[in-house]
Design a protein around this motif. Structure first.
Motif, short mmCIF file in Angstrom:
data_model
loop_
_atom_site.label_atom_id
_atom_site.label_comp_id
_atom_site.label_asym_id
_atom_site.label_seq_id
_atom_site.Cartn_x
_atom_site.Cartn_y
_atom_site.Cartn_z
N VAL A 92 -0.97 1.64 3.72
CA VAL A 92 -0.82 0.45 2.88
C VAL A 92 -0.75 0.85 1.40
O VAL A 92 0.07 0.32 0.64
N ARG A 93 -1.58 1.77 1.00
CA ARG A 93 -1.56 2.21 -0.40
C ARG A 93 -0.25 2.90 -0.75
O ARG A 93 0.31 2.70 -1.83
N LEU A 94 0.25 3.74 0.17
CA LEU A 94 1.48 4.48 -0.11
C LEU A 94 2.68 3.56 -0.27
O LEU A 94 3.57 3.84 -1.09
N ILE A 95 2.74 2.47 0.50
CA ILE A 95 3.90 1.58 0.42
C ILE A 95 3.71 0.48 -0.62
O ILE A 95 4.59 -0.38 -0.76
N THR A 96 2.59 0.49 -1.32
CA THR A 96 2.37 -0.48 -2.41
C THR A 96 2.10 0.26 -3.72
O THR A 96 2.99 0.38 -4.56
N ILE A 97 0.90 0.78 -3.86
CA ILE A 97 0.55 1.52 -5.08
C ILE A 97 1.45 2.74 -5.25
O ILE A 97 1.93 3.03 -6.36
N GLY A 98 1.67 3.45 -4.16
CA GLY A 98 2.50 4.65 -4.24
C GLY A 98 3.91 4.35 -4.68
O GLY A 98 4.51 5.10 -5.46
N VAL A 99 4.47 3.25 -4.19
CA VAL A 99 5.82 2.85 -4.59
C VAL A 99 5.89 2.57 -6.09
O VAL A 99 6.82 3.00 -6.78
N LEU A 100 4.91 1.85 -6.61
CA LEU A 100 4.90 1.51 -8.03
C LEU A 100 4.76 2.75 -8.91
O LEU A 100 5.44 2.90 -9.92
N ILE A 101 3.85 3.65 -8.53
CA ILE A 101 3.67 4.87 -9.32
C ILE A 101 4.93 5.73 -9.29
O ILE A 101 5.40 6.21 -10.34
N THR A 102 5.49 5.92 -8.11
CA THR A 102 6.69 6.76 -7.98
C THR A 102 7.85 6.20 -8.77
O THR A 102 8.50 6.91 -9.55
N GLY A 103 8.14 4.92 -8.58
CA GLY A 103 9.26 4.31 -9.29
C GLY A 103 9.10 4.34 -10.79
O GLY A 103 10.05 4.63 -11.53
N SER A 104 7.89 4.06 -11.26
CA SER A 104 7.65 4.02 -12.71
C SER A 104 7.80 5.40 -13.34
O SER A 104 8.48 5.56 -14.36
N LEU A 105 7.17 6.41 -12.75
CA LEU A 105 7.21 7.75 -13.34
C LEU A 105 8.63 8.31 -13.33
O LEU A 105 9.08 8.91 -14.33
N LEU A 106 9.36 8.14 -12.23
CA LEU A 106 10.72 8.66 -12.17
C LEU A 106 11.65 7.93 -13.12
O LEU A 106 12.56 8.52 -13.71
N ALA A 107 11.42 6.63 -13.30
CA ALA A 107 12.24 5.86 -14.24
C ALA A 107 12.00 6.32 -15.67
O ALA A 107 12.95 6.50 -16.45
N VAL A 108 10.74 6.53 -16.04
CA VAL A 108 10.41 6.95 -17.40
C VAL A 108 11.02 8.31 -17.71
O VAL A 108 11.60 8.53 -18.78
N VAL A 109 10.93 9.25 -16.79
CA VAL A 109 11.46 10.59 -17.01
C VAL A 109 12.98 10.60 -17.04
O VAL A 109 13.60 11.42 -17.72
N SER A 110 13.61 9.67 -16.31
CA SER A 110 15.07 9.66 -16.22
C SER A 110 15.74 9.28 -17.53
O SER A 110 16.90 9.66 -17.77
#
Length: 611
Positions: A92-110
């Motif tokens: 549950v954490r990976l498909i909620t919190i994990g999704v938000l962290i992954t998307g945010s960090l990759l967007a910022v670096v891009s």
């Protein structure tokens, strides 16, 4: 394109889609790498496959439906009981919190890496949160991690696909400011899950009430899956993926009908669909666009693999009670798959139409898919071994039958370190005794025996009851490789029996030596050939050995013995065996050979004979 070009393109997609997966199994490489490479060769380089010309405007709807079928197939393998056993919180954490962290960090670096606008970077980050069963599943088979790591990764890979695709759609609609961001993630999920549960209920009701003929069972299931996807998608964009996922999970966890045949059918469909999708999408890639963003994409892959995924895994598995090694392996497994490729291609077109750099976004996603699959594909198995989370390869043997000679063989194999399971249905007289091997007395078709096949590599079917052998053969072929299923005939002779005497005299016609029956038809007899299973299955033990031979020898006082071959005993092995029946061979490395030849003996091997 003319008709011949379309036919060549479709044929190339199917041949390479399946052929590359076949080759990948042979060379033990992730299939996705060979599929992508083949797609690039036949697409932009050889121009044999032009995906847009072949499918036209229906390309992305077809791709989306195919992804939905893959998610249905993946959902059929998800067991809620297994998830509860190993803890649902990390998933549950990976498909909620994990999704938000992954998307945010990759967007910022891009933004600095590719010079993207904020909106374009947000869409890119949302596209890169998905992993998917199409890549996670094959990597798990390759690395063979133990639970709970395997359970968490498998559930995450399937559940995150519809979530990631819907999130990317919502972000895209916000970025394009089209005024219709839909009902959001929760609304899309609700619509899709509702249609999926209704579809599952229809399948269960139809099959449980015997409303569907057996030969239409799979076709009707396929019809309802496609119908649920189409209905959900028509009401809410991207809800179809939620519908097929929910339908698969619901069918897998109900107890009213058996879904073994449905699961087997969908696995075959999944192989064809998966290969075709990767060839299809890889073939439409522009190599020049890839070259422009190659270096920054490699940097993004390194950031995703070395920073983002370990951070997400460590945060989402905190307090779960999982061992550090399992948490570390989850942190080393985050490949991107077909959903990212499909959605990026579609959303890239929409961004381009809106005057933004959609082609660059699609190219970056493609390179991240290739990069992550290359990194994880080549390192998953070594890392799993290094961390100590690898499950041992199946090496056990299942012996079907309860004859004294077979039980004695089980004793000798266990003494040689072989993991032995004896399936002796109805032999309750064996219950309560002390055995060095595992005993199963439940019917071979019982669902409770699913766990019994875990760790089993091969099976020897040698019961005196031919009907039981036929059932056991069917079950073993469902769970084991056909190459590893052996059938021992009752005797070597062929019988011809009439319809009047068929009761009690048809033994060996299915499992045994074969034969034929005569059936009356209007006064004339019709000849009906009965093909013995031993003509298309492997035969265990030495050449010509039958159940009758072994049983008679055992009744005359023969025993199952072991014969160790010393450094200088190679030539004396045949003489030592003499007229004994050679059963099997345990090599020096501990491998079991159930169909040994006398020419294969080597120093350090141990022979098992009936002498």
């Amino acid at each position: 394109m003319d008709d011949n070009s379309v036919i060549v393109g479709l044929g190339t997609i199917v041949v390479l889609g399946v052929g590359m997966q076949w080759l990948a199994r042979r060379v033990r490489l992730p299939a996705i790498l060979l599929l992508i490479a083949a797609g690039l060769v036949v697409g932009p380089w050889l121009d044999l496959v032009d995906s847009d010309e072949i499918f036209g405007d229906s390309l992305f709807p077809v791709v989306s439906l195919a992804v939905g079928l893959l998610l249905f197939e993946g959902g059929l393998g998800l067991d809620l009981a297994e998830l509860r056993t190993h803890g649902a919180k990390p998933v549950v954490r990976l498909i909620t919190i994990g999704v938000l962290i992954t998307g945010s960090l990759l967007a910022v670096v891009s933004v600095p890496l590719f010079g993207l606008e904020t909106g374009e970077a947000a869409v890119l980050g949302a596209l890169l949160v998905v992993s998917g069963p199409t890549v996670v599943g094959p990597l798990l088979k390759l690395a063979r991690p133990r639970p709970p790591a395997s359970t968490v990764l498998r559930w995450e890979g399937i559940m995150i696909d519809p979530i990631g695709a819907t999130l990317a759609l919502v972000v895209l609609q916000v970025v394009l400011d089209d005024g219709s961001p839909g009902r959001g993630l929760l609304g899309t999920a609700g619509v899709g899950i509702a249609f999926g549960l209704v579809g599952a209920a229809l399948i269960v009701a139809a099959l449980r009430r015997f409303l569907v003929p057996d030969d239409l069972e799979l076709a009707v299931t396929f019809m309802i899956v496609v119908g649920a996807y189409a209905a959900a998608e028509a009401l809410q964009s991207e809800a179809g993926l939620f519908a097929t996922t929910a339908l698969g999970v619901a069918l897998a966890n109900q107890r009213f009908i058996q879904v073994r045949r449905i699961t087997a059918f969908n696995q075959d469909i999944g192989i064809i669909v998966l290969g075709g999708l990767f060839i299809l999408l890889s073939a439409r890639t522009e190599v020049d666009q890839l070259a422009e963003v190659l270096v920054p994409s490699l940097v993004l892959v390194g950031f995703a693999v070395l920073v983002v995924r370990p951070l997400v895994a460590w945060v989402c598995t905190a307090g779960s009670g999982m061992k550090p090694a399992d948490r570390a392996f989850i942190g080393w497994m985050g490949p991107r798959g077909i959903v990212a490729a499909a959605t990026s291609a579609l959303f890239g077109l929409k961004l381009t139409d809106a005057g933004q750099d959609g082609d660059k976004v699609a190219a970056v996603v493609f390179l991240v898919i290739v990069g992550t699959c290359l990194v994880y594909g080549l390192s998953a198995r070594p890392v799993a071994r290094r961390l100590g989370v690898t499950s041992p390869d199946p090496s056990g043997v299942l012996l079907v039958g309860g004859e004294p000679w077979l039980l004695a063989l089980a004793d000798r194999l266990t003494e040689q370190g072989v993991d032995v399971t004896v399936a002796a249905s109805g032999r309750y007289d064996l219950v309560g005794r002390t055995h060095p091997w595992r005993l199963l007395t439940a019917p071979i078709l019982s669902d409770r025996l699913d766990v019994a096949f875990q760790g089993i590599r091969s099976a020897v079917i040698a019961s005196p009851d031919d009907e039981h052998n036929a059932v056991a053969l069917t079950r073993c072929l469902d769970d084991l490789s056909r190459k590893e299923v052996f059938v021992l005939p009752a005797h070597g002779r062929t019988e011809a029996v009439t319809a009047d005497s068929r009761i009690g005299r048809l033994r060996d016609l299915v499992i045994g030596g074969g034969g034929r029956t005569r059936k009356p038809d209007g006064g004339d007899e019709e000849l009906v050939e009965v093909a013995p299973a031993t003509t298309w299955t492997r035969r265990p033990f030495g050449r010509g050995v039958t159940q009758q031979d072994l049983q008679r020898a055992f009744e005359r006082g023969a025993t199952v013995r072991t014969l160790a071959i010393g450094p200088d005993d190679d030539g004396a092995a045949d003489a030592a065996i003499g007229d004994a029946a050679l059963l099997c061979l345990v090599t020096r490395a501990g491998h079991l050979d159930l169909a040994p030849r006398r020419s294969t003996f080597a120093a350090g091997d141990t022979l098992i004979v009936l002498a």
